[in-house]
Scaffold this active site. Structure first.
Site, PDB file in Angstrom:
ATOM      1  N   ASP A 296      -1.730  15.702 -39.040  1.00 29.67           N
ATOM      2  CA  ASP A 296      -2.812  14.730 -38.810  1.00 29.67           C
ATOM      3  C   ASP A 296      -2.264  13.690 -37.880  1.00 29.67           C
ATOM      4  OD1 ASP A 296      -5.249  13.305 -39.222  1.00 29.67           O
ATOM      5  OD2 ASP A 296      -4.616  11.980 -40.387  1.00 29.67           O
ATOM      6  N   GLU A 343      -3.654  17.786 -34.683  1.00 26.73           N
ATOM      7  CA  GLU A 343      -4.799  16.957 -34.694  1.00 26.73           C
ATOM      8  C   GLU A 343      -4.437  16.001 -33.490  1.00 26.73           C
ATOM      9  OE1 GLU A 343      -6.817  13.614 -34.174  1.00 26.73           O
ATOM     10  OE2 GLU A 343      -5.410  12.926 -35.834  1.00 26.73           O
ATOM     11  N   ASP A 396     -13.816  14.703 -41.790  1.00 27.24           N
ATOM     12  CA  ASP A 396     -14.231  13.191 -41.264  1.00 27.24           C
ATOM     13  C   ASP A 396     -15.367  13.268 -40.487  1.00 27.24           C
ATOM     14  OD1 ASP A 396     -11.788  12.070 -42.511  1.00 27.24           O
ATOM     15  OD2 ASP A 396     -10.797  12.250 -40.600  1.00 27.24           O
TER      16      ASP A 396
END
Length: 495
Positions: A296, A343, A396
């Site tokens: 992430d 990400e 998300d």
């Protein structure tokens, strides 16, 4: 690392069905693996699986530890079969949302009973396996178990409010606490041993059914974690162990004041001097549990945004150079080529892309973020390549039916043309368009295949409550949906 053309489903462990009020690693997880095999999916992606902090909304991205597993995921029936626990008398839990407070109270009592049962009746082989696990994992487990015992003992908001001896890790004080809280420390070690056994059984079961597990690693760790308490020197903290800077991102089109994440930032110079030992151990721990994992906020390794801790918004931060290639070369030297997906969403610079590409890490594309009227848009399926991992939706975002409903009429018309929509269930047309793209890996949320709308989203970024609760129902393991997904997967050559 080279990936094969394949596809999978995102569903966090907590979202599985089952009688405990939260998903578990036993029958619910094993049954889901078998469903994925029926649907001809080869990947199961989850959020981070660490123990969550109720003071942080039970977010899997704000854990008590970067290495530990979440005890709430432990399967109780397996402990009863071992003879360590009587058949649990379960409350009547909601089957659509995790009622965290009730689930925690129930499982805390049941797990303590199991620990007492283990202590009373476990045979020599079980004791030997437990002791071996504790020895092999001592470099993180000893601090984590003591941290959780102290957290219960002091019942403070965070470890920063503990008495100085515990807060500043005075060796004599820690030794006294280890003796005083020995039973609770042992309990925390026991939970991690049980979690590790059940996870290993799940991973073996997944491999037997042609499914690989995809993990997720938050780049930062929470202030109230064993990691920061036990390793203060690798973070930018002051003499009182308070963060000097915290993480975030600057103002952009989505927020006039930026995003203030509030986690401490790393002291990369100190980490480099230590040859990135803490990070290498963290990566090794992920490889012990997952076949692939996503990093992430990958940009933070190239450059990260730090904000003075006293600020109320992210407006007055600054960009600082991250460790870059030196870090990933050190990791690769120790662990080999890593099965990493990154990400790389948001404002990604040429330098970030260069770092990503230097190590062959596929980046992310999200159909729900596309401008459907612009074929050159990063997230438009026409612009995916075989160095990307394409998502119909993510944890998300809203579900695919949810974000589709929020599109303007112009965007919907463009989308219909791109995905050849001629009526019927448009979410399947979107999924097929993503699956048919050149992206090396494609993933969608479990909700997407069921056609579930925005009320079924898992997380709404920027909100502190109401997230991470969604659960599937067992009846939603629909054979017809599995067959339809299998058909799409076969036709797009992702078997």
């Amino acid at each position: 690392m080279s990936f094969e053309r394949q596809s999978g489903v995102f569903l966090h462990v907590s979202s599985l069905s089952g009688p405990d009020g939260i998903g578990t690693l036993g029958e619910p997880a094993h049954e889901f693996v078998e469903y994925l095999e029926t649907a001809e999916q080869s990947l199961w992606q989850t959020c981070p699986i660490g123990p969550t902090d109720p003071r942080q909304g039970n977010s899997p991205y704000s854990s008590f530890s970067a290495r530990a597993g979440n005890p709430l995921f432990i399967e109780l029936d397996a402990l009863a079969e071992e003879g360590w626990l009587d058949d649990p008398d379960r409350p009547d839990f909601d089957d659509r949302e995790v009622e965290y407070e009730r689930v925690m109270a129930f499982k805390r009592e049941a797990l303590r009973d199991a620990f007492e049962g283990f202590s009373d009746v476990a045979d020599a082989d079980d004791w030997a396996a437990f002791e071996s696990f504790c020895e092999e994992n001592a470099e993180w487990l000893d601090d984590y178990a003591l941290f959780r015992a102290l957290d219960d003992h002091f019942d403070a908001d965070t470890w920063l409010d503990w008495p100085d001896g515990a807060k500043f890790r005075d060796p004599d004080a820690l030794e006294r606490y280890r003796e005083q809280l020995a039973r609770d420390v042992r309990f925390r070690q026991f939970l991690q041993w049980v979690f590790d056994r059940q996870w290993a059984e799940l991973r073996e079961h997944a491999h037997e059914h042609g499914v690989e597990l995809v993990g997720d690693m938050a780049i930062y760790v929470g202030t109230n974690s064993a990691d920061v308490w036990a390793n203060p020197e690798i973070f930018k903290l002051d003499e009182e162990r308070e963060p000097i800077y915290v993480s975030g991102v600057p103002p952009d089109d989505f927020s006039d004041t930026g995003q203030l994440w509030g986690t401490p930032v790393y002291d990369w110079e100190t980490l480099a001097d230590r040859e990135y030992d803490w990070w290498i151990q963290r990566f090794a721990g992920l490889l012990d549990r997952f076949d692939v994992f996503r990093i992430d906020h990958f940009k933070g390794f190239e450059s990260y945004y730090q904000v003075p801790a006293e600020e109320d918004t992210a407006m007055n931060g600054e960009w600082v150079s991250g460790p870059g290639r030196d870090f990933f070369e050190a990791v690769r030297e120790r662990l080999g080529d890593l099965p990493i997906v990154v990400e790389d969403l948001g404002e990604v610079t040429d330098a970030t892309r260069a770092l990503r590409d230097a190590f062959g890490f596929p980046g992310m594309r999200v159909a729900g973020m596309a401008d459907w009227c612009d074929d050159d848009h990063t997230h438009h399926p026409a612009n995916y390549d075989d160095d990307s991992v394409a998502y119909a939706s993510t944890h998300d975002t809203s579900t695919t039916p949810g974000w589709y409903e929020d599109l303007s009429e112009t965007q919907k018309q463009c989308l219909h043309s791109v995905v050849d929509h001629e009526g019927g269930e448009v979410h399947w047309d979107i999924i097929e368009a993503v699956w048919a793209s050149p992206a090396i890996i494609t993933i969608a949320q479990f909700q997407d295949f069921l056609g579930l709308g925005d009320e079924h989203r898992f997380n709404l970024p920027g909100t502190a409550t109401g997230n991470w609760k969604w659960r599937m129902r067992r009846s939603e393991l629909d054979p017809a949906v599995a067959e339809r997904l299998a058909d799409v997967t076969r036709r797009t050559d992702r078997r």
